[in-house]
Design a protein around this motif. Structure first.
Motif, mmCIF file in Angstrom:
data_model
loop_
_atom_site.group_PDB
_atom_site.id
_atom_site.type_symbol
_atom_site.label_atom_id
_atom_site.label_comp_id
_atom_site.label_asym_id
_atom_site.label_seq_id
_atom_site.Cartn_x
_atom_site.Cartn_y
_atom_site.Cartn_z
ATOM 1 N N GLY A 166 -14.919 -1.516 -3.993
ATOM 2 C CA GLY A 166 -13.706 -1.303 -3.304
ATOM 3 C C GLY A 166 -13.665 -2.609 -2.960
ATOM 4 N N TYR A 204 -10.024 5.940 3.503
ATOM 5 C CA TYR A 204 -9.246 5.223 1.404
ATOM 6 C C TYR A 204 -9.048 6.414 0.529
ATOM 7 C CZ TYR A 204 -10.474 0.507 2.821
ATOM 8 O OH TYR A 204 -10.915 -0.623 3.358
ATOM 9 N N ASN A 213 0.582 -1.685 0.814
ATOM 10 C CA ASN A 213 0.005 0.231 -0.019
ATOM 11 C C ASN A 213 0.777 1.556 0.018
ATOM 12 O OD1 ASN A 213 -2.506 1.162 -0.154
ATOM 13 N ND2 ASN A 213 -1.553 2.533 2.326
ATOM 14 N N MET A 248 -15.312 2.561 2.627
ATOM 15 C CA MET A 248 -15.066 1.679 1.090
ATOM 16 C C MET A 248 -16.061 2.023 -0.116
ATOM 17 S SD MET A 248 -13.216 -0.273 0.164
ATOM 18 C CE MET A 248 -12.398 -1.914 1.193
ATOM 19 N N HIS A 253 -13.922 6.048 -6.549
ATOM 20 C CA HIS A 253 -13.855 6.934 -5.232
ATOM 21 C C HIS A 253 -15.822 7.428 -4.867
ATOM 22 C CE1 HIS A 253 -12.642 7.150 -0.570
ATOM 23 N NE2 HIS A 253 -13.091 7.880 -1.049
ATOM 24 N N VAL A 271 -9.382 5.832 -3.707
ATOM 25 C CA VAL A 271 -9.326 5.091 -5.093
ATOM 26 C C VAL A 271 -9.827 5.546 -5.835
ATOM 27 C CG1 VAL A 271 -10.005 2.990 -5.658
ATOM 28 C CG2 VAL A 271 -9.966 3.420 -2.844
ATOM 29 N N ASN A 297 -4.141 3.558 -0.703
ATOM 30 C CA ASN A 297 -5.106 3.484 -1.278
ATOM 31 C C ASN A 297 -5.583 3.841 0.321
ATOM 32 O OD1 ASN A 297 -5.117 1.464 -3.759
ATOM 33 N ND2 ASN A 297 -5.092 3.423 -4.572
ATOM 34 N N TRP A 298 -4.712 3.742 1.383
ATOM 35 C CA TRP A 298 -5.685 3.843 2.669
ATOM 36 C C TRP A 298 -4.726 4.280 3.736
ATOM 37 C CZ3 TRP A 298 -4.506 -1.417 1.022
ATOM 38 C CH2 TRP A 298 -4.128 -2.277 1.056
#
Length: 368
Positions: free
Chosen positions: A331, A314, A165, A327, A320, A316, A170-171
């Motif tokens: 996702g 998140y 990651n 989430m 998103h 993303v 992404n988080w």
């Protein structure tokens, strides 16, 4: 040798890709990770529909197969056993920690940093109790050495995904500020519950005749030249993993897909069984139960995270939107290949435990 090659590929390929484009490698080793250096693209309907369509191409046929089996009624439920006392204790323990985790009373704050691990320990107790209720057995009681070994392996396993990651970001974790030591322990303890939770859930799911009856004989996927296919898949997934540090917005799904494809390809080249071996004969039970178990655990991970004091959020690219808890809806598709990785690693751990348990017996037989 296989383990060494796998570790070098999984850990080294993202660094190779990032170094080739001149990204400073030190930022991937910041601990605790606080710097946000990846600027993600905004929402895209085109990307959303493409990813959704690709996911549904795999999911819809499986759902239809389960529905056809359910309509035929070809299933026989097992005789239920009494729900064990330790399952009730797990429910009580989990409910208490859930209450503490989601309240904001001043006296709760010192322990709210650590409520995620107790919640998942309670979940593991309950899911094993549910399996015991349906079958009269569960991994916690029947395979205690395997069960206990999953915890340290799980912690290392999820730290690997934390490492990946760093390249896509992404988080992120938010909440209280922790020192490096505090962060390590606050993260490692809940990380240790991932494999026991997913594999325990998979064992419970496989106790349902609907799942077993639906996917024991489904559509086989075979390759005419399996070794060539393994080489191609290994090359593509390896390049994809190297590319996540170069194009994190475009290749972020490969964080979840590439590791399992690399592992399967290496096992196929060595002629070993792997997580997808049974698919060649049309047996999808292992694949479906692993993916579904991860998705079910993912729901609880995201739900319990939603109002926790220490939590993750998140970021993303392209998809998103339509959040379920923190989430983005699409996702959750990442939990499907993640379940295969959990099952693959669980199979490796089971092999080590079995070999270790059988060794004294084999020695005594040879001496006799």
């Amino acid at each position: 040798m296989k383990a060494a090659v796998l570790a070098v590929m999984l850990l080294g390929l993202p660094l190779v890709g990032s170094s080739l484009v001149g990204h400073p490698l030190a930022r991937y080793f910041e601990f605790p990770p606080r710097t946000h250096y990846v600027q993600h693209a905004g929402f895209s309907w085109v990307a959303f529909f493409l990813i959704a369509a690709f996911t549904l191409c795999w999911v819809v046929p499986l759902l239809l197969q389960a529905f056809r089996t359910w309509r035929r009624g070809e299933r026989r439920e097992p005789a239920l056993h009494p729900f064990p006392w330790w399952g009730w204790a797990g429910l009580a323990f989990g409910g208490m920690n859930w209450l503490v985790a989601w309240t904001r009373l001043p006296w709760c704050e010192p322990i709210q940093v650590h409520t995620f691990s107790p919640l998942w320990l309670a979940y593991i107790l309950v899911i094993n109790a549910l399996t015991y209720q349906r079958t009269g057995r569960c991994m916690m009681l029947e395979r205690p050495r395997f069960f206990l070994m999953l915890f340290p392996v799980s912690a290392t396993f999820w730290w690997f995904f934390e490492y990946l990651n760093r390249f896509v970001q992404n988080w992120y974790y938010v909440g209280t500020n922790l020192t490096a030591t505090e962060y390590f322990w606050a993260a490692t303890l809940p990380f240790a519950t991932v494999l026991p939770a997913v594999l325990g859930t998979q064992e419970w799911l496989r106790s349902f005749p609907l799942l077993e009856g639906s996917f024991a004989s489904f559509h086989p996927i075979r390759f005419r030249h399996p070794r060539l296919a393994a080489v191609v898949v290994l090359s593509i997934s390896g390049l994809g993993l190297a590319g996540i540090g170069v194009w994190p917005d475009f290749l972020f799904p490969l964080l979840w897909v590439s590791p399992v494809l690399i592992l399967v390809s290496l096992q196929a080249l060595r002629g070993e069984r792997h997580i997808l071996s049974d698919v060649a004969t049309g047996d999808w039970r292992l694949v479906v139960s692993a993916a579904l178990a991860s998705l079910l655990c993912g729901f609880f991970w995201e739900m319990w995270n939603f109002h926790s004091l220490n939590k993750w959020i998140y970021s993303v690219p392209y998809v998103h939107r339509f959040l379920l808890f923190e989430m983005p809806l699409l996702g959750f598709a990442g939990y499907l290949p993640f379940g295969l990785e959990c099952a693959a690693l669980g199979g490796t751990v089971a092999g080590v435990v079995v070999e270790d348990e059988l060794q004294p017996e084999s020695v005594s037989v040879s001496l006799g």
